[in-house]
Every structure is written in structure tokens, then in C-alpha cells.
Scaffold this motif. Sequence first.
Motif, PDB file in Angstrom:
ATOM      1  N   ASN A  70       0.827  -1.214   0.000  1.00  0.00           N
ATOM      2  CA  ASN A  70       0.000   0.000   0.000  1.00  0.00           C
ATOM      3  C   ASN A  70       0.857   1.257   0.000  1.00  0.00           C
ATOM      4  O   ASN A  70       0.386   2.335   0.306  1.00  0.00           O
ATOM      5  CB  ASN A  70      -0.938   0.008   1.211  1.00  0.00           C
ATOM      6  N   ARG A 319     -12.143   5.959  -6.639  1.00  0.00           N
ATOM      7  CA  ARG A 319     -12.908   4.772  -7.053  1.00  0.00           C
ATOM      8  C   ARG A 319     -13.691   5.045  -8.330  1.00  0.00           C
ATOM      9  O   ARG A 319     -13.782   4.182  -9.217  1.00  0.00           O
ATOM     10  CB  ARG A 319     -13.859   4.342  -5.935  1.00  0.00           C
ATOM     11  N   ASP A 360     -11.502  -3.962  -3.546  1.00  0.00           N
ATOM     12  CA  ASP A 360     -10.955  -3.547  -2.257  1.00  0.00           C
ATOM     13  C   ASP A 360     -11.420  -4.443  -1.115  1.00  0.00           C
ATOM     14  O   ASP A 360     -10.734  -4.551  -0.099  1.00  0.00           O
ATOM     15  CB  ASP A 360     -11.386  -2.105  -1.952  1.00  0.00           C
ATOM     16  N   ARG A 368      -9.688   2.201   0.348  1.00  0.00           N
ATOM     17  CA  ARG A 368     -10.785   1.870  -0.566  1.00  0.00           C
ATOM     18  C   ARG A 368     -10.703   2.771  -1.789  1.00  0.00           C
ATOM     19  O   ARG A 368     -11.476   3.716  -1.945  1.00  0.00           O
ATOM     20  CB  ARG A 368     -12.125   2.029   0.155  1.00  0.00           C
ATOM     21  N   HIS A 370     -10.350   1.514  -5.196  1.00  0.00           N
ATOM     22  CA  HIS A 370     -10.689   0.889  -6.472  1.00  0.00           C
ATOM     23  C   HIS A 370     -12.143   0.417  -6.546  1.00  0.00           C
ATOM     24  O   HIS A 370     -12.674   0.295  -7.646  1.00  0.00           O
ATOM     25  CB  HIS A 370      -9.773  -0.306  -6.741  1.00  0.00           C
ATOM     26  N   LYS A 372     -15.303  -2.237  -4.491  1.00  0.00           N
ATOM     27  CA  LYS A 372     -15.437  -3.627  -4.084  1.00  0.00           C
ATOM     28  C   LYS A 372     -15.673  -4.530  -5.289  1.00  0.00           C
ATOM     29  O   LYS A 372     -16.003  -4.069  -6.385  1.00  0.00           O
ATOM     30  CB  LYS A 372     -16.568  -3.765  -3.066  1.00  0.00           C
TER      31      LYS A 372
END
Length: 403
Positions: A70, A319, A360, A368, A370, A372
Motif C-alpha cells: 500500500n 474509485r 478492495d 478503498r 478501487h 469492491k
Amino acid sequence: MTRPPYGPGQGGFQPQGFPPPRPVAPPPRPMPAPPMYQPRPPHGQPHFGPPPPPPPPMWHQAPPYRPKSNTGMIVTITLVSVLVVVGGLIGVLATVDGGKRKPTSVADSGYDYPPPGTSSTSGSPASATPTSAQRPTSSAPTARTTPRTTRTTTSTPSGPKPVYRTKDNPLFAGENGTNTVTCNLPRWQSTPAAAQAFFNAAMPCMEAAWAPVLQRANLPWIRPKIAFPSGKRWESGCGVADSTKEDVAAFYCAPDLTIYMPFEGLQTNVNGSKIGAYLALFAHEYGHHVQSLSGSLKAAHNESYELGPDSAAGLEIQRRKELQAQCFGGMWFAAAWNGKGSITDAVVRDMLADGYTRGDDNNPGAPRDHGKRQNYGAWQKQGYEKNRTYQCNTYLAPANSVS
């Protein structure tokens, strides 16, 4: 965004050169997909067909993905202010030193900016905008001892310019979809040389589908480059990647207009010979190139920075940007499926299945940035079925469809 008007008798209009939407069912999933951005067309505008039949039960068996770092988010927080001041050069980067590890769950490395001190010598979309060049100045006097003066020339190339907006970018205006292309690709082999030949063969198919889309929107078109870095540590136009400290997946770098496809990031041990999964990754990165040329990529990063890149609102913008690249990837598959060639039903099924395995929510506690799994797959399917840029306008979509 207002849809283009259609007069009496114009129902069923299909712009010449665009493939029709190609419906394919998503893989089985535990809960219904959140509503996607699908504005009701005005009277006379064509509607899309009924939902497709259920998919084969094998699709849900795609295995999980392996870890990555990360670090990119940490670097992004420290360096975006510098780069916004110097021009906001944009890239999706896998890079930098040190940091804790997190699982890989998405199509690309998800880094947004080069590290501090990185200079770029090649063009982003801004290369189509005015630039300044200063001629060398001599400090020596002439025979008349009259000092020479510095002359500055400003060049303003003609042609389309990027528009630095997101939800109301010209890219999303009108009935604009990818053109049909026929892709005849070499057989996939899980070796660096064969993978390089495969993606090099796919690149012209990406360009043939997407260049007309930008041109119809009166936006600049510049052919991207593709690089196949190897080894543990290598440089890109966005900085240094070090695979000894993090797993480096594919990424797009706007400062040098290059898609980076390191073989080690393709996860061939998971995907095997499923070319739909590899092409989905490549099409996602090409989607970032489309965003970059339009100006929406830079605008999204600026918005995220202003909101705070690690804030809830800033992460939501990121996102929306990533899920839009997924949707654009699906649009390319619509173009290539209609052209037949190597893009068969089986390849499309593998592409759709791959999207629903990434997200994610594979990484509890990770940023978070990208989306889910459910949304990651659903937006890719949206682009494939609808094949219209306005259907991929994630910046107008409800929050639950970009979570």
C-alpha cells in the motif's frame, strides 16, 4: 448530462461504425448488483435488450489474488501538492520504497502521481496544449558591445485540447461508442517473450477501437507506448518500481504516455491461459489512457487532492476513476467481440469473471480506492453491454454503485 435529442421517426438510430450492445450475464454473486448509471433515454432513443440468460456455473470459481504493497497511497499523500503546482502530471503508478504490504485485488497498482523530484521529458495530454521554448542567450557582447536579448517563442499547436472536467467532460456527450475491430492475436504462452508479443498484437486493436471515440468527441488522440519492464527494480516516467518491496502490477503513466506491463504482475499462476483476464487488465490500463487524453484523469486527481486524497470523499473520486477504467475496458471487449477474430464468447466470459474477483473488499483495512468486487465486475459488464461512453460516466453514478 442531457442526452442528444431525437426527433420523430428517429427511434432505433444506431451511429454508423458502432457495434450494437452485446449482453452477457455476470457471474453468480451473493447479492444483487447496485444500480448502475443508466439514464432513461428520451423518446425515440433506442433501448437496450432484455437481460441475458444465466452464465455457466464455473465462473464463480476464479481464485483470489496475491498480496501487494500500500506504499503508493502513502507516497501520493506526500507528493501531490508539489505536482499540482508544477502541472499535475498524472499516472497510475506502481512505485517507491518501503512500506507495509497489502493483498493485490485490482487490475492495476493504483498509484496516481510520480514521486517528488521526478521530471518528465515526454508528453502527457498537455503535450497537445501550448508550450514555451526559450532560445539560448549569449552573454558575450557583439562587436558594437550591444547585449543580445533573450527571445521567447510560444507555440500553440492547432487541434483538439483535453478538457479538464469529470462528469461533464465531452468524452461523455452523445451516442459515442467504440468501433468494431477484428483482433487476431497470437496464442498465449506464459513466458515474458510470448506475453510481449501478445500485448503488442493487441495494441493496434485498442487504438482502432478508441481513437475514433476521442476524435468524435473533439479530444486529442495520441498513440500510447507500451513497456515490458523486467528485473527487481526499474524506472518509469512516473518513478522507480521495486518489486523487492512490493508486488508491481500493470499501470499507466501519463507523463510518458506509457502502459507498463511487467510480466511478474500478470499472475500467470492464477490466470493460466485465460486471455480474457490478461486482456481485461490491458484494456483497463488503456482506459486510463483514454481518461488521460480527455483531461478527466487529471481533473479527477485534482478533485481528490482538494478533498484530501485519503479522505472518504477523496477516495470516492479515486474509485469513480478506477471503475470508469473498468467500464471502458468492457467497451473495448464489445468492439472486439463484434469483430470476432480471437475475441470469442469464452474470452468474454473469462473477462467478466475476472472482474468479479478483484476489489478492495479482498483487502480488509486497505485504502478503498478501487471499489469492491461487486462494483468492479458490474462496471466492466456495464461497458460491455452498453458500449456508450455516457454509460460509463461514473462521476454521475449513485454512491452505492461506486463503493
